[in-house]
Design a protein around this motif. Sequence first.
Motif, mmCIF file in Angstrom:
data_model
loop_
_atom_site.group_PDB
_atom_site.id
_atom_site.type_symbol
_atom_site.label_atom_id
_atom_site.label_comp_id
_atom_site.label_asym_id
_atom_site.label_seq_id
_atom_site.Cartn_x
_atom_site.Cartn_y
_atom_site.Cartn_z
ATOM 1 N N HIS A 113 57.978 -37.575 -29.775
ATOM 2 C CA HIS A 113 58.417 -36.181 -29.836
ATOM 3 C C HIS A 113 59.366 -35.879 -28.683
ATOM 4 N N LEU A 129 51.716 -20.697 -30.052
ATOM 5 C CA LEU A 129 50.879 -21.564 -30.884
ATOM 6 C C LEU A 129 49.721 -20.768 -31.467
ATOM 7 N N ARG A 175 48.601 -23.114 -38.403
ATOM 8 C CA ARG A 175 49.087 -24.500 -38.387
ATOM 9 C C ARG A 175 48.824 -25.197 -37.052
ATOM 10 N N PHE A 176 48.684 -24.434 -35.958
ATOM 11 C CA PHE A 176 48.506 -25.029 -34.636
ATOM 12 C C PHE A 176 47.049 -25.111 -34.198
ATOM 13 N N SER A 223 45.136 -28.053 -32.100
ATOM 14 C CA SER A 223 46.081 -28.954 -31.430
ATOM 15 C C SER A 223 45.782 -29.010 -29.937
ATOM 16 N N HIS A 224 46.100 -30.125 -29.300
ATOM 17 C CA HIS A 224 45.724 -30.355 -27.907
ATOM 18 C C HIS A 224 46.935 -30.551 -26.986
ATOM 19 N N ASP A 225 47.974 -31.205 -27.471
ATOM 20 C CA ASP A 225 49.196 -31.377 -26.686
ATOM 21 C C ASP A 225 50.215 -30.378 -27.227
ATOM 22 N N SER A 226 50.496 -29.346 -26.444
ATOM 23 C CA SER A 226 51.285 -28.231 -26.965
ATOM 24 C C SER A 226 52.728 -28.615 -27.274
ATOM 25 N N ALA A 276 52.622 -30.559 -30.411
ATOM 26 C CA ALA A 276 52.176 -29.729 -31.531
ATOM 27 C C ALA A 276 53.328 -28.965 -32.186
ATOM 28 N N CYS A 322 52.893 -30.189 -35.812
ATOM 29 C CA CYS A 322 52.270 -29.159 -36.650
ATOM 30 C C CYS A 322 53.301 -28.290 -37.374
#
Length: 454
Positions: A354, A390, A394-395, A398-401, A404, A408
């Motif tokens: 990413h 977030l 859909r988010f 999630s843990h890693d913004s 995400a 996501c």
Amino acid sequence: MVDINEPVIWIKNPAAVFAQNCEGGVVIQGQKIIEIVKLGHSPKTQIDDTYDASESVLLPGLINTHHHFYQTLTRAYPEALNKELFPWLKSLYKVWANIQPEMLAVSTELALSELLLSGCTTASDHHYLFPSQLENAIDIQVEEAQKLGMRVVLTRGSMSLGEKDGGLPPQSVVQTKEQILSDSERLIKTYHDNQEGAMIQIALAPCSPFSVTTDLMIETAALAEQYDVRLHTHLAETIDEEKFCLEKFGLRTVDYLESVGWLSDRTWLAHGIHFNKQEIEKLGQNGVGICHCPTSNMMLASGICHSLELEEAGSIIGLGVDGSASNDGSNMIAELRQAMYLQRLRYGASKITHQKAYDWATKGSAALLGRSDIGEIAVGKQADLALFKLDELRFSGSHDSLAALLLCGAQKADRVMIAGQWKVMDGKIIGQDESELISRHSNAAKKLRQLASA
């Protein structure tokens, strides 16, 4: 220079940020970032206004390096569905020939608005359509960009090789070499700003090998050199284009580009899919950049850009949403996700992270446009920033913004700043009536279809 009388804004403690040592946020004065704040620290500068970004992911403003704003008028167009590039173009050229000035204005406004809402702060448009009623197309686009306060690189495109001379476009949308070069020079003198922080820049962009003459390519390169502006064109998008170049010029696409004086670091190309190893090396050695357009390449079944080989050879890679008729959207944050996933098909997940997609859409895209003042959160850079929340279904979980946003499927920015000014707040463009814009744009699209059917 920073105006010391301008208020100082602290975007404080973002939940995540795409920058180093910036967890405490950024400080902005005037158009520029003046301070980066480390985690747990406070600014050294006296603050006038603070924005709490603790629920936001902070990115450099995303940069779109290839688009055709007018094509928002022909999204999901029935006669163009389920076709590849050449037949797709032929079905739409005759429609686009009917675009009126007011249609271009509203399509530009809508495309820029859509980009802005997706976190894009700088957009390059490739406008090559100049039928008789639309000769001042770039002037219209400048006006719309200024109304929104978007940073733009508007490329004066052109088509001079019509059907009767062996080209693809109909004669109604081609111009003479003299018309094109004269208007190109006028636009550079009227609008191009080569200063740091420029809001409007002009580049020169003959459309493609199958729609312009060799003479125009050569003389456009000379004009760009004279005025120190950048060069842009479509190249190596499809095998059909490669066959056209071999039949028309006796050369493959990159050899043709070299023959007309375009192999330089002044040039960036849209698509750049069908290159062999030697061509990739030649492009890299000459510093030619590539705008990867993943959604368009998938929609038209064109192929997958060899991004990593091109980078390794020395080319810069940036991203573009391409025309809204070959993407059917102008969403820059969504394009990062597509780029990441399409490129993983070629290179695997470990090589296309990413972070790689963010790099392409920020520093990479800025470099394609020849800009060192945007594309990065750093002291002295322009304060072009996008903040995403977030807080959607859909988010959840999630843990890693930072990851995400792409994994996501983020669609919309919560806030966007350009040159130190908020342009989007709470997911809305400041001062814009979105429903009224949609109404005007939809009516223009309907009218264009009626004109094309007449």
